[in-house]
Scaffold this motif. Structure first.
Motif, mmCIF file in Angstrom:
data_model
loop_
_atom_site.group_PDB
_atom_site.id
_atom_site.type_symbol
_atom_site.label_atom_id
_atom_site.label_comp_id
_atom_site.label_asym_id
_atom_site.label_seq_id
_atom_site.Cartn_x
_atom_site.Cartn_y
_atom_site.Cartn_z
ATOM 1 N N ASN A 41 59.786 75.798 174.372
ATOM 2 C CA ASN A 41 59.884 76.004 172.835
ATOM 3 C C ASN A 41 60.393 77.331 172.674
ATOM 4 O O ASN A 41 59.916 78.334 173.218
ATOM 5 N N PRO A 42 61.838 77.668 172.025
ATOM 6 C CA PRO A 42 62.329 78.914 171.882
ATOM 7 C C PRO A 42 61.582 79.887 171.187
ATOM 8 O O PRO A 42 61.828 81.092 171.401
ATOM 9 N N GLU A 43 60.625 79.603 170.368
ATOM 10 C CA GLU A 43 59.806 80.529 169.486
ATOM 11 C C GLU A 43 58.497 80.839 170.380
ATOM 12 O O GLU A 43 58.103 82.070 170.101
ATOM 13 N N ASP A 44 58.138 79.917 171.257
ATOM 14 C CA ASP A 44 56.843 80.217 172.070
ATOM 15 C C ASP A 44 57.175 79.696 173.564
ATOM 16 O O ASP A 44 56.840 78.644 173.755
ATOM 17 N N ARG A 70 54.652 77.196 175.140
ATOM 18 C CA ARG A 70 54.363 75.831 174.642
ATOM 19 C C ARG A 70 55.908 75.044 175.162
ATOM 20 O O ARG A 70 57.037 75.658 175.303
ATOM 21 N N ALA A 122 58.380 71.991 173.765
ATOM 22 C CA ALA A 122 59.024 71.130 172.646
ATOM 23 C C ALA A 122 59.219 69.623 172.844
ATOM 24 O O ALA A 122 60.211 69.740 173.987
ATOM 25 N N LEU A 174 55.168 69.990 169.445
ATOM 26 C CA LEU A 174 55.045 71.167 170.077
ATOM 27 C C LEU A 174 53.522 71.098 170.668
ATOM 28 O O LEU A 174 52.597 70.765 170.008
#
Length: 527
Positions: free
Chosen positions: A230-233, A236, A238, A282
């Motif tokens: 996950n590029p934002e977290d 986690r 995707a 996610l």
């Protein structure tokens, strides 16, 4: 009529011998009887002096002669010659892709196609020949050309349906090569028609007989599945998937996400007719495992209702930096993320326990036998003349070059650079007003790709920059505030070699926009 063994007719000489046995008189046995009244006929025969008798009508003689003639006739092997029309070649292609598992036919499309193929085998003439091909991900020859129906039936009964996609083009091309220039040849295709790319065999004059299997298109299927960080977290994952609807009506279903058979999330989706809908999940991943997605819709094909993918947590890359104190390069490698960086002054073994070795202005005692990035590690005689220039301005760089595709030079200032006359075999990777600073020439040194003589430009203090790497994503921002005067005082002066850029702390901003031409023809900035 002709005979294959006419010499057997010599056995016909035995026929007179059989007749002779019936012409000879029998030798009577003398017996004492009470009266000769009943034996007058036989007494007359015994009184005759001739050894032969008259041939009488005898059924036993006739049967014996008939059997002898038939035996002689059989040994002579008679036959009739004539012209017999030759048989035709037929190529049978049985589609064994995943779509043939649909249950709109009883019990399935594949079983019905197999039954129809067996009927075709039973209808062959004795002189016809057939080839059996099984078309799935690859084309398999189940039975070569033969007229034996038992072998053809056994080959068709041994065919099994698979979960692979359909590639009928390969099977049709093989059938075209088998039937080329053969009169009366036919290609029988048993398929549901769910095969892309058939335009390659158009207008080839293929004698194709298409046997359609399947009644409707009622299916929802998972057509893609991928898992990424996950590029934002980064903690986690995707999970990307897509669900396709091949039916002419809009369909609704639920899609489940599982990790090692543990249900994580369920979503309700609506897929338009003959369309595809993407779905993104996610989820946290505590360990290495398998992500699975499954749709709950009831359709004719269950094989594509579930898909799984193995997801392995990324392991940090072990990098060995061999340098004499290049702190900026060390910080750039640490900022790449998922990197276990070790710093040394030399390489003492050929196979150290690292994934990558970076040589910075060091010629190692032992060249490592693994992935190696060598920066200014050996002297060369590539340049006829070497000079220097202060503050050259960067006007452009080749972003498609393998070294620079992840690098930007918008915030990079070069305080001093060497000036070289580029040989014709070199390629320019970056353009600046004063000198072609980056020269990309891969050199094979002891079986490893090295980059000798590559210039290393570094950002000035207080300005963000990007570290240059080879082939990997190393465009990591480096803050100039990490560089202090203490580091400047400890830095050792290094000899300037051809192709190496020199940056001095505290001299940023001294750029000269007015280059001048020197007598040797090179464009240089003011010193």
């Amino acid at each position: 009529m002709r005979l294959l063994a006419p010499a057997a007719l010599w056995f016909a000489a035995a026929i007179p011998v059989v007749i002779l046995f019936y012409l000879l008189k029998r030798k009577r046995v003398v017996r004492l009887v009470s009266s000769t009244l009943l034996w007058q006929k036989f007494l007359a025969e015994t009184q005759a002096s001739a050894p032969f008798q008259r041939l009488r009508h005898n059924w036993l003689l006739i049967l014996q002669l008939l059997m002898l003639v038939l035996a002689i006739f059989a040994l002579a092997r008679p036959y009739f010659s004539g012209r017999l029309a030759g048989g035709n070649l037929q190529v049978l292609i049985l589609d064994a892709s995943a779509s043939m598992q649909c249950t709109d036919e009883t019990p399935s499309r594949f079983e019905k196609a197999r039954a129809e193929a067996l009927k075709l085998v039973n209808s062959l003439r004795d002189t016809d020949r057939m080839v059996v091909l099984l078309a799935a991900a690859v084309t398999e020859v189940k039975q070569s050309e033969t007229s034996e129906k038992s072998l053809l039936r056994r080959a068709i009964e041994s065919c099994r349906v698979t979960d692979s996609p359909t590639r009928l083009v390969e099977a049709l091309k093989m059938a075209e090569s088998l039937t080329r220039d053969k009169t009366g040849a036919e290609v029988h295709l048993f398929s549901d028609g769910a095969a892309p790319g058939l335009s390659e065999i158009e207008n080839k004059g293929l004698p194709l007989v298409y046997h359609l299997v399947g009644q409707r298109a009622n299916n929802l299927g998972i057509v893609s599945l991928d898992v990424r960080p996950n590029p934002e977290d980064p903690s986690r994952r995707a999970v990307f998937t897509s669900v396709a609807n091949s039916s002419p009506d809009e369909q609704k279903t639920e899609i489940e996400l599982r990790f090692d058979d543990q249900l994580l999330e369920t979503k309700s989706i609506t897929i338009p007719a003959t369309n595809t809908t993407p779905v993104v999940f996610l989820a946290a991943q505590p360990r290495d495992g398998v992500f699975s997605v499954r749709i709950t819709a009831q359709d004719d094909l269950a094989a594509d209702n579930q898909a799984s993918i193995v997801s392995v947590l990324p392991q940090p890359a072990k990098v060995l930096l061999v340098t004499h104190g290049n702190r900026l390069l060390e910080k750039a490698l640490k900022a790449a993320g998922k990197v276990e960086l070790s710093v040394a002054s030399d390489v003492t073994e050929s196979k150290p326990n690292f994934d990558l070795v970076v040589l910075d202005d060091v010629t190692p005692a032992v060249w490592p036998r693994l992935n190696t990035l060598a920066i200014h590690s050996m002297n060369t005689n590539w340049f006829s003349s070497v000079g220097s220039v202060e503050g050259p301005a960067i006007v452009d760089w080749k972003s498609t070059h393998p070294l620079l595709r992840f690098v930007g030079f918008d915030n990079v200032a070069i305080m001093k650079s060497l000036v070289v006359k580029t040989p014709a075999r070199f390629r320019r990777a970056r353009k600046q007003l004063a000198v072609p600073h980056f020269i990309s020439h891969l050199h094979r040194q002891r079986g490893r790709l090295a980059e000798p003589g590559v210039g290393s430009s570094q950002p000035a203090s207080g300005q963000g920059g990007r570290a240059v790497s080879s082939g990997a994503q190393r465009a990591n921002q480096i803050g100039g505030s990490d560089v202090s005067g203490r580091h400047q005082a400890r830095a050792r002066p290094r000899p300037e070699r051809a192709g190496t850029g020199v940056w001095r702390h505290g001299e940023a901003g001294r750029l000269s926009p007015r280059p001048r031409h020197e007598p040797d023809g090179l464009l240089r900035g003011p010193a």
